[in-house]
Design an enzyme around this catalytic site. Structure first.
Site, PDB file in Angstrom:
ATOM      1  N   LYS A  16      18.674  46.305 -66.284  1.00 50.73           N
ATOM      2  CA  LYS A  16      19.488  46.081 -65.101  1.00 50.73           C
ATOM      3  C   LYS A  16      20.179  47.383 -64.714  1.00 50.73           C
ATOM      4  O   LYS A  16      20.407  48.206 -65.610  1.00 50.73           O
ATOM      5  CB  LYS A  16      20.503  44.954 -65.301  1.00 50.73           C
ATOM      6  CG  LYS A  16      21.420  45.062 -66.515  1.00 50.73           C
ATOM      7  CD  LYS A  16      22.437  46.115 -66.703  1.00 50.73           C
ATOM      8  CE  LYS A  16      23.449  46.413 -65.648  1.00 50.73           C
ATOM      9  NZ  LYS A  16      24.507  47.377 -66.154  1.00 50.73           N
ATOM     10  N   ILE A  58      21.145  52.672 -74.175  1.00 51.07           N
ATOM     11  CA  ILE A  58      20.788  51.258 -74.293  1.00 51.07           C
ATOM     12  C   ILE A  58      19.466  51.069 -75.050  1.00 51.07           C
ATOM     13  O   ILE A  58      19.295  50.077 -75.759  1.00 51.07           O
ATOM     14  CB  ILE A  58      20.769  50.554 -72.908  1.00 51.07           C
ATOM     15  CG1 ILE A  58      20.823  49.036 -73.081  1.00 51.07           C
ATOM     16  CG2 ILE A  58      19.556  50.965 -72.077  1.00 51.07           C
ATOM     17  CD1 ILE A  58      22.042  48.519 -73.759  1.00 51.07           C
ATOM     18  N   ARG A 112      12.498  62.609 -71.720  1.00 53.03           N
ATOM     19  CA  ARG A 112      12.501  64.065 -71.646  1.00 53.03           C
ATOM     20  C   ARG A 112      13.175  64.679 -72.867  1.00 53.03           C
ATOM     21  O   ARG A 112      12.781  65.724 -73.352  1.00 53.03           O
ATOM     22  CB  ARG A 112      13.205  64.514 -70.358  1.00 53.03           C
ATOM     23  CG  ARG A 112      12.492  64.044 -69.105  1.00 53.03           C
ATOM     24  CD  ARG A 112      13.396  64.110 -67.922  1.00 53.03           C
ATOM     25  NE  ARG A 112      14.687  63.482 -68.238  1.00 53.03           N
ATOM     26  CZ  ARG A 112      15.772  63.582 -67.492  1.00 53.03           C
ATOM     27  NH1 ARG A 112      15.742  64.288 -66.380  1.00 53.03           N
ATOM     28  NH2 ARG A 112      16.894  62.989 -67.842  1.00 53.03           N
ATOM     29  N   ASP A 141      28.090  49.087 -61.864  1.00 51.67           N
ATOM     30  CA  ASP A 141      27.134  49.069 -62.982  1.00 51.67           C
ATOM     31  C   ASP A 141      27.537  47.989 -63.995  1.00 51.67           C
ATOM     32  O   ASP A 141      26.726  47.109 -64.302  1.00 51.67           O
ATOM     33  CB  ASP A 141      27.005  50.450 -63.645  1.00 51.67           C
ATOM     34  CG  ASP A 141      26.098  50.373 -64.860  1.00 51.67           C
ATOM     35  OD1 ASP A 141      24.872  50.378 -64.696  1.00 51.67           O
ATOM     36  OD2 ASP A 141      26.619  50.254 -65.993  1.00 51.67           O
TER      37      ASP A 141
HETATM   38  P1  NAP Z   1      21.704  56.876 -70.471  1.00 48.96           P
HETATM   39  O1  NAP Z   1      21.758  56.882 -71.948  1.00 48.96           O
HETATM   40  O2  NAP Z   1      22.573  57.815 -69.731  1.00 48.96           O
HETATM   41  O3  NAP Z   1      20.235  57.076 -69.910  1.00 48.96           O
HETATM   42  C1  NAP Z   1      19.101  56.538 -70.525  1.00 48.96           C
HETATM   43  C2  NAP Z   1      18.019  57.582 -70.554  1.00 48.96           C
HETATM   44  O4  NAP Z   1      17.404  57.679 -69.272  1.00 48.96           O
HETATM   45  C3  NAP Z   1      18.507  58.982 -70.846  1.00 48.96           C
HETATM   46  O5  NAP Z   1      18.687  59.202 -72.215  1.00 48.96           O
HETATM   47  C4  NAP Z   1      17.434  59.860 -70.252  1.00 48.96           C
HETATM   48  O6  NAP Z   1      16.444  60.142 -71.233  1.00 48.96           O
HETATM   49  C5  NAP Z   1      16.852  58.984 -69.162  1.00 48.96           C
HETATM   50  N1  NAP Z   1      17.225  59.596 -67.879  1.00 48.96           N
HETATM   51  C6  NAP Z   1      18.423  60.021 -67.495  1.00 48.96           C
HETATM   52  N2  NAP Z   1      18.341  60.622 -66.292  1.00 48.96           N
HETATM   53  C7  NAP Z   1      17.053  60.570 -65.940  1.00 48.96           C
HETATM   54  C8  NAP Z   1      16.338  61.054 -64.838  1.00 48.96           C
HETATM   55  N3  NAP Z   1      16.922  61.772 -63.888  1.00 48.96           N
HETATM   56  N4  NAP Z   1      15.012  60.823 -64.783  1.00 48.96           N
HETATM   57  C9  NAP Z   1      14.388  60.161 -65.763  1.00 48.96           C
HETATM   58  N5  NAP Z   1      15.039  59.711 -66.876  1.00 48.96           N
HETATM   59  C10 NAP Z   1      16.358  59.913 -66.949  1.00 48.96           C
HETATM   60  O7  NAP Z   1      22.033  55.423 -69.890  1.00 48.96           O
HETATM   61  P2  NAP Z   1      22.086  54.012 -70.589  1.00 48.96           P
HETATM   62  O8  NAP Z   1      23.501  53.696 -70.906  1.00 48.96           O
HETATM   63  O9  NAP Z   1      21.075  53.896 -71.656  1.00 48.96           O
HETATM   64  O10 NAP Z   1      21.710  53.102 -69.318  1.00 48.96           O
HETATM   65  C11 NAP Z   1      20.397  53.024 -68.829  1.00 48.96           C
HETATM   66  C12 NAP Z   1      20.245  51.719 -68.084  1.00 48.96           C
HETATM   67  O11 NAP Z   1      20.573  50.640 -68.971  1.00 48.96           O
HETATM   68  C13 NAP Z   1      21.192  51.585 -66.887  1.00 48.96           C
HETATM   69  O12 NAP Z   1      20.534  50.951 -65.833  1.00 48.96           O
HETATM   70  C14 NAP Z   1      22.335  50.729 -67.421  1.00 48.96           C
HETATM   71  O13 NAP Z   1      22.952  49.951 -66.417  1.00 48.96           O
HETATM   72  C15 NAP Z   1      21.590  49.833 -68.398  1.00 48.96           C
HETATM   73  N6  NAP Z   1      22.442  49.283 -69.466  1.00 48.96           N
HETATM   74  C16 NAP Z   1      23.264  50.111 -70.182  1.00 48.96           C
HETATM   75  C17 NAP Z   1      24.104  49.546 -71.146  1.00 48.96           C
HETATM   76  C18 NAP Z   1      25.029  50.396 -72.006  1.00 48.96           C
HETATM   77  O14 NAP Z   1      25.783  49.821 -72.788  1.00 48.96           O
HETATM   78  N7  NAP Z   1      24.988  51.718 -71.917  1.00 48.96           N
HETATM   79  C19 NAP Z   1      24.107  48.167 -71.361  1.00 48.96           C
HETATM   80  C20 NAP Z   1      23.207  47.391 -70.666  1.00 48.96           C
HETATM   81  C21 NAP Z   1      22.397  47.950 -69.715  1.00 48.96           C
HETATM   82  P3  NAP Z   1      15.744  61.587 -71.278  1.00 48.96           P
HETATM   83  O15 NAP Z   1      16.731  62.600 -70.830  1.00 48.96           O
HETATM   84  O16 NAP Z   1      15.328  61.731 -72.694  1.00 48.96           O
HETATM   85  O17 NAP Z   1      14.589  61.448 -70.303  1.00 48.96           O
END
Ligand code: NAP
Length: 308
Positions: A91, A15, A38, A169
């Protein structure tokens, strides 16, 4: 014209790349000065491994945008608030209701802005739906939020862990709209389907009742292949309303009343700038409370194992 707010992005994943970085690049109210992640990095700015190092190393930074999964948001938000930074939270704002309540209190004590963002509320047809329903008599409402988890959440282990919310989610996006456009409501019944090998539900059926007795039937499902549905429907004295595409299009009795391009994240950052300049916070926990209630009241079904 005030100086741009110096901001860092934390958790450079899907995101952050899809929405936060492009929205920040185009917003004159913000200057992206650093990132912490990280594994992920952002070109052209200093990158740090974690928020603690970021807070020590970039004292000029005024705000952070927390884009990591919800289970890891509280500690990062707390550290940023204690360091006197304004905080934008993706969120869902946290893994529990009380941890976010505590952040809200802490932010008020420290005099910084805390923004619990709900991007779906800024979808192009949501405001028109809110206005329509505010002056209509609603007889019944329904939410159908059904998508293919393999398509939208590949390799996201956190989403299947406790605190990752599973199908809630995406479902919480529907609830963030519903709590904005429908009368106040509460859950009367819920069933949560947990794959036998996962710690979070793949589907949920939830029944709400508004405080004036209107039933709201909610169907969340992550096993939907083919056409995806992100729809909120209402039967009203002004006709049958369908808010579809996650809030993108409003149709009443077959006639399109509102439709527009996606500007959710630019609008979220407009709102964040407004809050920072106005020295205010915006932390609405209603969608998160409903998810907590579904887990509290819901009957748990074990369904077949899910493999990516
Ligand atoms: P993601 O790509 O899986 O995670 C985002 C980043 O968070 C990862 O690249 C990682 O970066 C870091 N992370 C993962 N596990 C972690 C941990 N244990 N401790 C600290 N950092 C960690 O997920 P995402 O899809 O971007 O979603 C993240 C948030 O945005 C969620 O709350 C989701 O509901 C929200 N969101 C997502 C979307 C979507 O379309 N994907 C849309 C709207 C909102 P590093 O490994 O580099 O630290």
């Amino acid at each position: 014209m005030p100086q741009p707010i110096r901001i860092a992005v934390v958790g450079v994943g899907k995101i952050a790349r899809d929405q936060h970085l492009p929205a920040l690049a185009r917003d004159e109210d913000f200057q992206l000065v650093a990132a912490a992640s990280r594994h992920g990095t952002v070109d052209g700015i200093p990158n740090f491994r974690d928020i603690e190092t970021l807070l020590e190393s970039a004292p000029e930074m005024e705000a952070v945008s927390l884009c990591m999964p919800p289970q890891f948001r509280h500690d990062a938000a707390r550290a940023a608030i204690l360091a006197g930074k304004h905080v934008f939270m993706e969120k869902p704002p946290g893994a529990t209701v009380s941890e976010v309540e505590q952040l809200k209190t802490l932010a008020a004590e420290k005099g910084v802005t805390l923004f619990a963002s709900w991007h779906s509320r800024y979808a192009p047809a949501v405001e028109a739906a809110r206005v329509l329903l505010a002056s209509a008599q609603i007889k019944a409402a329904a939410i159908n939020w059904k998508e293919d988890v393999r398509r939208w959440h590949p390799n996201q282990d956190w989403i299947w862990q406790p605190g990752g919310f599973g199908v809630f989610d995406p479902g919480i996006n529907a609830l963030s709209i519903a709590t904005h456009i429908l009368p106040p409501m509460f859950i009367t019944q819920a069933t949560l389907d947990f794959p036998e090998n996962r710690g979070a539900p793949i589907a949920a059926q939830v029944t709400f009742r508004t405080d004036n007795g209107i039933p709201v039937a909610v169907d969340f499902d992550w096993r939907q292949t083919g056409p995806q549905s992100w729809d909120i429907l209402a039967e009203t004295d002004k006709g049958s309303m369908v808010l579809s595409g996650g809030g993108a299009k409003l149709v009443v009795d077959g006639k399109i009343l509102q439709e527009g391009p996606d500007t959710e994240y630019p609008m979220l950052y407009r709102r964040f700038a407004e809050l920072v300049h106005g020295q205010k916070s915006d932390v609405d926990l209603a969608p998160l409370q409903h998810v907590a209630d579904a887990f509290m009241l819901g009957r748990r079904n074990v369904v077949e194992a899910f493999f990516d």
